[in-house]
Design a protein around this motif. Structure first.
Motif, short mmCIF file in Angstrom:
data_model
loop_
_atom_site.label_atom_id
_atom_site.label_comp_id
_atom_site.label_asym_id
_atom_site.label_seq_id
_atom_site.Cartn_x
_atom_site.Cartn_y
_atom_site.Cartn_z
N SER A 2 3.99 -3.02 -10.64
CA SER A 2 5.45 -2.50 -10.17
C SER A 2 5.36 -1.12 -9.27
O SER A 2 4.41 -0.97 -8.63
N ASP A 3 6.50 -0.53 -9.35
CA ASP A 3 6.42 0.60 -8.45
C ASP A 3 5.53 1.69 -8.83
O ASP A 3 4.76 2.20 -8.13
N THR A 4 5.30 1.94 -10.20
CA THR A 4 4.15 2.99 -10.63
C THR A 4 3.15 2.49 -10.09
O THR A 4 2.48 3.35 -9.62
N PHE B 298 11.34 10.58 -13.16
CA PHE B 298 10.22 9.86 -12.33
C PHE B 298 9.51 10.82 -11.44
O PHE B 298 8.25 10.84 -11.58
N TRP C 249 5.24 11.90 -11.28
CA TRP C 249 4.10 12.06 -10.31
C TRP C 249 3.46 13.42 -10.23
O TRP C 249 2.46 13.57 -10.03
N THR D 298 10.64 11.67 -4.64
CA THR D 298 11.51 10.25 -4.99
C THR D 298 12.71 10.40 -4.08
O THR D 298 13.26 11.16 -4.18
N ASN E 259 15.18 8.41 -3.93
CA ASN E 259 16.37 8.53 -5.03
C ASN E 259 16.04 8.78 -6.17
O ASN E 259 15.35 7.83 -6.91
N THR F 277 16.31 8.22 -9.81
CA THR F 277 17.00 7.04 -10.41
C THR F 277 17.63 7.65 -11.92
O THR F 277 18.65 7.21 -12.27
N ASP G 265 8.65 7.66 -3.10
CA ASP G 265 8.86 6.64 -4.21
C ASP G 265 10.19 6.32 -3.92
O ASP G 265 11.13 7.00 -4.14
N THR H 176 11.96 3.39 -4.78
CA THR H 176 12.22 2.23 -5.53
C THR H 176 13.64 1.91 -5.69
O THR H 176 14.20 0.84 -5.68
N SER I 281 9.75 -1.51 -5.99
CA SER I 281 9.68 -2.85 -6.88
C SER I 281 10.89 -3.69 -6.55
O SER I 281 12.19 -3.12 -6.47
N LYS J 14 14.94 -3.65 -8.42
CA LYS J 14 15.91 -2.45 -8.25
C LYS J 14 16.89 -3.32 -7.36
O LYS J 14 17.74 -4.20 -7.96
C1 LIG Z 1 12.25 6.41 -8.99
C2 LIG Z 1 11.57 5.51 -9.99
N1 LIG Z 1 10.20 5.82 -9.91
C3 LIG Z 1 9.32 4.81 -10.49
C4 LIG Z 1 9.96 3.87 -11.56
C5 LIG Z 1 9.11 2.96 -12.28
O1 LIG Z 1 9.20 1.80 -11.94
P1 LIG Z 1 8.29 0.58 -12.20
O2 LIG Z 1 8.89 0.34 -14.03
O3 LIG Z 1 8.71 -0.45 -11.56
O4 LIG Z 1 6.87 0.53 -12.25
C6 LIG Z 1 11.21 3.54 -11.40
C7 LIG Z 1 11.93 2.99 -12.72
O5 LIG Z 1 13.10 3.07 -12.92
C8 LIG Z 1 12.15 4.85 -10.78
O6 LIG Z 1 13.45 4.63 -10.75
#
Ligand SMILES: Cc1ncc(COP(=O)(O)O)c(C=O)c1O
Length: 377
Positions: A75-77, A101, A105, A142, A144, A146, A169, A171, A190, A193
């Protein structure tokens, strides 16, 4: 109607989660192509579908040919950590964090990679001083946030002649916010979203300077196989042509293709961004009309048009939990409690797969839930 009376009309699709997010309108599992199911992802058909997914992402993102785009595990992580682990350590590092998030990092850079980065932070609702960033460093941020609903307003703060690499990041930003690709060396997201796709896979975008870093620098630490982007001293180009490092979920890939074709049918990236903007405007109207609701993001220029975070007057964590449960029980709104580490509040997804009419229909329902809890108290 008084606020204590239950509203008659519910959002047609009460899906407001900030990830995984609402499926595209009209989605159903029967609509996914299944010819590739049960086949090897390395078969001709498998590779064709992976390549189609990559091509559609490039088109919907208006990604220039200078940048590669590939599907990776985790996934994004997975995509963020793959980038950090393969490219960091060559020069000093700055990490920016203004919510959970971004903080993750920072933890990776400090505690796992032990890079002793410069850390620039801001509280939930705020953006740090982007002008304070030293671009001789590699910079991780990041796009945005989240969990706070605070985004960078644009890429103007990233110099064209930077020495370090920019790692975004993005995502919860891509497909909803305009990204100036010339300013971005590494971008991750990922499908779960704004596309309303599935988690499980990440997408890694690499600009030419990131590729140069990979080809000229070998980190001091060992790399697990799922992070390896190099093969025989050169970039593993196959990763950016659908030859994934390990086995992908072809069901998730087909689901992403469905979302991307939906996006294309609307008119592409600009149409997705317009939908997110319209949804955020509909939600903002609802906030402006209610004295007890506010935006967590202090500055409208930094306010997200996807993960919109709201303050609720007098609310603590228990209040928010009860509020969200009331609406979930009535199937009026799912998953609108703010993130567990954020200040207690609501978070309502406004990405492209949500319909503005459903945001509008939320108004009477939040009044109802608020009245239930405040009148009862
Ligand atoms: C900014 C941000 N980074 C990372 C993640 C982690 O994403 P994933 O669960 O797809 O790895 C999220 C998940 O909400 C996120 O909003």
């Amino acid at each position: 109607m008084s606020d204590t009376q239950m509203p008659a009309r519910k959002p047609a699709r009460p899906f407001f989660s900030s990830g995984p997010c609402a499926k595209p309108p009209g989605w159903s599992p029967e609509k996914l192509q299944t010819a590739v199911m049960g086949r090897s992802h390395r078969s001709g058909l498998g590779k064709k579908r992976l390549q189609l997914c990559i091509d559609l992402m490039r088109e919907m993102l208006s990604l220039p040919d200078t940048h590669r785009i590939g599907i990776v595990p985790g996934s994004d992580t997975g995509a963020v950590e793959m980038a950090m682990w393969t490219m960091l350590g060559a020069r000093p590092v700055t990490t920016l964090a203004w919510e959970s998030f971004g903080d993750g990092w920072v933890t990776d850079a400090v505690k796992q990679l032990k890079l002793d980065p410069t850390v620039i932070r801001a509280d939930y609702g705020q953006l740090p001083d982007l002008g304070a960033v030293d671009w001789s460093n590699d910079v991780i941020f990041t796009w945005n946030g989240t969990t706070s609903g605070v985004r960078v307003p644009n890429a103007d703060w990233i110099p064209a002649d930077r020495e370090g690499l920019s790692f975004a990041d993005a995502t919860s930003a891509v497909f909803a916010q305009d990204i100036d690709w010339a300013k971005i060396d590494v971008c991750t997201f990922s499908w779960q979203k704004v596309l309303g796709g599935e988690g499980g896979h990440g997408v890694l975008i690499l600009g030419p300077r990131a590729v140069e870093r990979l080809e000229t620098y070998t980190p001091a630490w060992p790399l697990p196989k799922v992070f390896r982007l190099m093969s025989k001293g050169k970039l593993a180009e196959g990763v950016f042509k659908g030859e994934t490092i390990n086995t992908p979920s072809m069901l998730a890939v087909e689901d992403a293709i469905f979302a991307l074709e939906w996006a294309k049918s609307l008119g592409g990236g600009a149409a997705l961004r317009a939908r997110a903007d319209a949804n955020a405007a509909a939600l903002d109207k609802l906030v402006q009309e209610r004295a007890w609701l506010g935006h967590l993001a202090a500055d409208p220029a930094t306010r997200s048009n996807t993960s919109v975070c709201l303050t609720v007057e007098g609310a603590d964590a228990d209040f928010i939990k009860a509020f969200a449960q009331l609406l979930e029980a009535e199937h009026a709104a799912y998953d609108i409690a703010g993130y567990r580490d954020a200040p207690p509040g609501l978070r309502i997804w406004c990405g492209a797969t949500v319909d503005a009419a459903d945001i509008e229909a939320l108004g009477p329902w939040v009044d109802w839930a608020y009245a239930q809890l405040t009148v009862a108290a």
